[in-house]
Design a protein around this motif. Structure first.
Motif, PDB file in Angstrom:
ATOM      1  N   THR A  16      -5.799   3.169  -3.010  1.00  0.00           N
ATOM      2  CA  THR A  16      -7.233   3.140  -4.187  1.00  0.00           C
ATOM      3  C   THR A  16      -7.525   1.435  -5.074  1.00  0.00           C
ATOM      4  O   THR A  16      -8.309   1.184  -3.963  1.00  0.00           O
ATOM      5  N   ARG A  58       8.871  13.675   4.322  1.00  0.00           N
ATOM      6  CA  ARG A  58      10.142  12.966   4.847  1.00  0.00           C
ATOM      7  C   ARG A  58       9.332  11.394   6.362  1.00  0.00           C
ATOM      8  O   ARG A  58       8.292  12.087   5.839  1.00  0.00           O
ATOM      9  N   TYR A 133     -10.363  10.461  -4.566  1.00  0.00           N
ATOM     10  CA  TYR A 133     -10.745  11.159  -5.715  1.00  0.00           C
ATOM     11  C   TYR A 133      -9.316  11.330  -6.910  1.00  0.00           C
ATOM     12  O   TYR A 133      -8.504  12.238  -5.870  1.00  0.00           O
ATOM     13  N   ARG A 167       8.486  13.597  -1.240  1.00  0.00           N
ATOM     14  CA  ARG A 167       8.207  11.832  -1.065  1.00  0.00           C
ATOM     15  C   ARG A 167       8.876  11.668  -2.409  1.00  0.00           C
ATOM     16  O   ARG A 167       9.243  10.188  -2.289  1.00  0.00           O
TER      17      ARG A 167
HETATM   18  P1  AP5 Z   1      -4.291   6.319  -4.483  1.00  0.00           P
HETATM   19  O1  AP5 Z   1      -4.467   5.180  -4.597  1.00  0.00           O
HETATM   20  O2  AP5 Z   1      -4.282   7.840  -2.801  1.00  0.00           O
HETATM   21  O3  AP5 Z   1      -1.813   6.544  -4.583  1.00  0.00           O
HETATM   22  P2  AP5 Z   1      -1.067   5.889  -3.066  1.00  0.00           P
HETATM   23  O4  AP5 Z   1      -0.196   4.555  -3.982  1.00  0.00           O
HETATM   24  O5  AP5 Z   1      -1.795   5.451  -1.898  1.00  0.00           O
HETATM   25  O6  AP5 Z   1      -0.328   7.402  -2.662  1.00  0.00           O
HETATM   26  P3  AP5 Z   1       0.370   7.842  -1.216  1.00  0.00           P
HETATM   27  O7  AP5 Z   1      -0.023   9.314  -1.435  1.00  0.00           O
HETATM   28  O8  AP5 Z   1      -0.773   7.780  -0.594  1.00  0.00           O
HETATM   29  O9  AP5 Z   1       1.638   7.814  -0.717  1.00  0.00           O
HETATM   30  P4  AP5 Z   1       2.624   7.449   0.130  1.00  0.00           P
HETATM   31  O10 AP5 Z   1       3.214   5.989  -0.336  1.00  0.00           O
HETATM   32  O11 AP5 Z   1       3.436   8.719  -0.535  1.00  0.00           O
HETATM   33  O12 AP5 Z   1       1.366   7.603   1.044  1.00  0.00           O
HETATM   34  P5  AP5 Z   1       1.888   7.724   2.615  1.00  0.00           P
HETATM   35  O13 AP5 Z   1       0.071   7.740   3.243  1.00  0.00           O
HETATM   36  O14 AP5 Z   1       1.809   5.988   2.833  1.00  0.00           O
HETATM   37  O15 AP5 Z   1      -3.426   7.564  -5.074  1.00  0.00           O
HETATM   38  C1  AP5 Z   1      -3.054   8.542  -5.767  1.00  0.00           C
HETATM   39  C2  AP5 Z   1      -4.173   9.285  -6.796  1.00  0.00           C
HETATM   40  O16 AP5 Z   1      -4.353   8.793  -7.872  1.00  0.00           O
HETATM   41  C3  AP5 Z   1      -5.271   9.849  -6.437  1.00  0.00           C
HETATM   42  O17 AP5 Z   1      -6.240  10.970  -6.538  1.00  0.00           O
HETATM   43  C4  AP5 Z   1      -6.564   8.474  -6.961  1.00  0.00           C
HETATM   44  O18 AP5 Z   1      -7.721   8.805  -7.320  1.00  0.00           O
HETATM   45  C5  AP5 Z   1      -5.696   8.550  -8.366  1.00  0.00           C
HETATM   46  N1  AP5 Z   1      -5.656   7.119  -9.016  1.00  0.00           N
HETATM   47  C6  AP5 Z   1      -5.075   6.213  -8.469  1.00  0.00           C
HETATM   48  N2  AP5 Z   1      -5.092   5.201  -9.160  1.00  0.00           N
HETATM   49  C7  AP5 Z   1      -4.861   5.174 -10.561  1.00  0.00           C
HETATM   50  C8  AP5 Z   1      -5.093   5.585 -12.155  1.00  0.00           C
HETATM   51  N3  AP5 Z   1      -4.695   3.798 -12.420  1.00  0.00           N
HETATM   52  N4  AP5 Z   1      -5.506   5.928 -12.737  1.00  0.00           N
HETATM   53  C9  AP5 Z   1      -5.511   7.249 -12.555  1.00  0.00           C
HETATM   54  N5  AP5 Z   1      -6.064   7.715 -11.527  1.00  0.00           N
HETATM   55  C10 AP5 Z   1      -5.593   6.928 -10.250  1.00  0.00           C
HETATM   56  O19 AP5 Z   1       2.365   8.141   3.524  1.00  0.00           O
HETATM   57  C11 AP5 Z   1       2.906   9.408   3.853  1.00  0.00           C
HETATM   58  C12 AP5 Z   1       3.024   9.810   4.893  1.00  0.00           C
HETATM   59  O20 AP5 Z   1       3.504   9.644   6.241  1.00  0.00           O
HETATM   60  C13 AP5 Z   1       5.277   9.848   4.281  1.00  0.00           C
HETATM   61  O21 AP5 Z   1       5.270  11.139   3.508  1.00  0.00           O
HETATM   62  C14 AP5 Z   1       5.596   9.356   5.467  1.00  0.00           C
HETATM   63  O22 AP5 Z   1       5.907  10.708   5.893  1.00  0.00           O
HETATM   64  C15 AP5 Z   1       4.499   8.760   6.624  1.00  0.00           C
HETATM   65  N6  AP5 Z   1       4.646   7.418   6.646  1.00  0.00           N
HETATM   66  C16 AP5 Z   1       3.937   6.707   6.109  1.00  0.00           C
HETATM   67  N7  AP5 Z   1       4.208   5.212   6.516  1.00  0.00           N
HETATM   68  C17 AP5 Z   1       5.917   5.280   6.673  1.00  0.00           C
HETATM   69  C18 AP5 Z   1       6.086   4.393   7.328  1.00  0.00           C
HETATM   70  N8  AP5 Z   1       6.279   2.895   6.978  1.00  0.00           N
HETATM   71  N9  AP5 Z   1       8.214   4.481   7.094  1.00  0.00           N
HETATM   72  C19 AP5 Z   1       8.122   5.776   7.882  1.00  0.00           C
HETATM   73  N10 AP5 Z   1       7.092   6.645   7.476  1.00  0.00           N
HETATM   74  C20 AP5 Z   1       5.882   6.417   6.576  1.00  0.00           C
END
Ligand code: AP5
Ligand code: MG
Length: 212
Positions: A16, A58, A133, A167
């Motif tokens: 976000t 994972r 969202y 996670r």
């Molecule tokens: P959002 O902004 O989407 O949060 P986020 O921190 O980006 O959360 P993610 O779920 O994307 O983090 P993640 O690290 O698990 O996922 P990633 O894609 O990196 O906000 C979340 C929600 O809250 C939304 O609904 C938003 O509207 C709301 N919100 C935001 N701010 C708010 C506020 N201030 N107040 C209220 N509401 C709010 O990783 C996914 C998977 O990919 C991992 O599990 C892994 O399998 C793989 N992966 C990705 N990167 C790697 C890596 N480097 N190494 C190995 N595997 C990896």
């Protein structure tokens, strides 16, 4: 040439905040999660392999992630600097990033765990533009469709409760040690990531002011 990492647990609001911050800084938003999900949608062999790990909550093996990261960094826009979101996720990835493109600042999102679960289970995302969202805190103007481009919103498979629990555990075991790693290097800036997205954005601005 700012090279900044947003570090924080799942649901902390990295994506976000990265959306507007990348525009503000004039650098690309590089989310390994988004890049991996793109590979899954494109049904590449890397995407198929990564999907098994993603769905379970994972970490995808380092060598696969590194391949897509290298590829992304070789595009011309990355020469202007980068805003990393979701990379690095463990110390080996941090060392690799230092070899590829040393980073200046790591912003750590500080947030209580109970808030994360609600944010994730209520999240809906636009598959076209990536806008995130939340049915409770940031609902779309019209139910089920993106404000920006009218695309039907979808839920991530790894936002199911069991995958969310995994996670969070993975974050504590493998990613949280990076906080100490970057603190020791003098690159860590923690911010309070609770409150509204606008409040968090303001704290981020203050944290970065004059320092990029
Ligand atoms: P959002 O902004 O989407 O949060 P986020 O921190 O980006 O959360 P993610 O779920 O994307 O983090 P993640 O690290 O698990 O996922 P990633 O894609 O990196 O906000 C979340 C929600 O809250 C939304 O609904 C938003 O509207 C709301 N919100 C935001 N701010 C708010 C506020 N201030 N107040 C209220 N509401 C709010 O990783 C996914 C998977 O990919 C991992 O599990 C892994 O399998 C793989 N992966 C990705 N990167 C790697 C890596 N480097 N190494 C190995 N595997 C990896
Ligand atoms: Mg994200």
């Amino acid at each position: 040439m700012p090279r900044i990492v947003l570090l924080g647990p799942p649901g902390a609001g990295k994506g976000t905040q990265a959306q507007w911050l990348a525009k503000d800084l004039g650098v690309p938003h590089i989310s390994t999660g988004d890049l991996l999900r793109e590979s899954v949608r494109a049904q590449t062999s890397l995407g198929d392999e990564a999907n098994v790990y993603i769905r379970a909550g994972r970490l995808v093996p380092d060598d696969l992630v590194l391949r897509i990261l290298r590829d992304r960094l070789s595009r011309p826009d990355a020469a202007k600097g980068c805003l990393f979101d979701g990379y690095p996720r463990n110390v080996a990835q941090a060392d690799e990033l230092d070899r590829l493109t040393p980073i200046d600042r790591v912003i750590a999102f500080d947030i209580p765990e109970n808030v994360l679960v609600e944010r994730l289970t209520q999240r809906w995302t636009c598959p076209k533009c990536g806008t995130s969202y939340n049915l409770v805190t940031r609902p779309p103007k019209a139910p089920g469709v993106c404000d920006r481009d009218g695309t039907t919103l979808t839920q991530r498979a790894d936002d199911a409760p069991a995958a969310v629990r995994t996670r969070l555990t993975v974050y504590h075991e493998q990613t949280a040690p990076l906080l100490e790693h970057y603190r020791r290097l003098g690159r860590l800036t923690p911010i309070d990531a609770s409150g509204t997205p606008e409040q968090v954005a303001q704290r981020l601005r203050t944290a970065l002011e004059g320092r990029t």
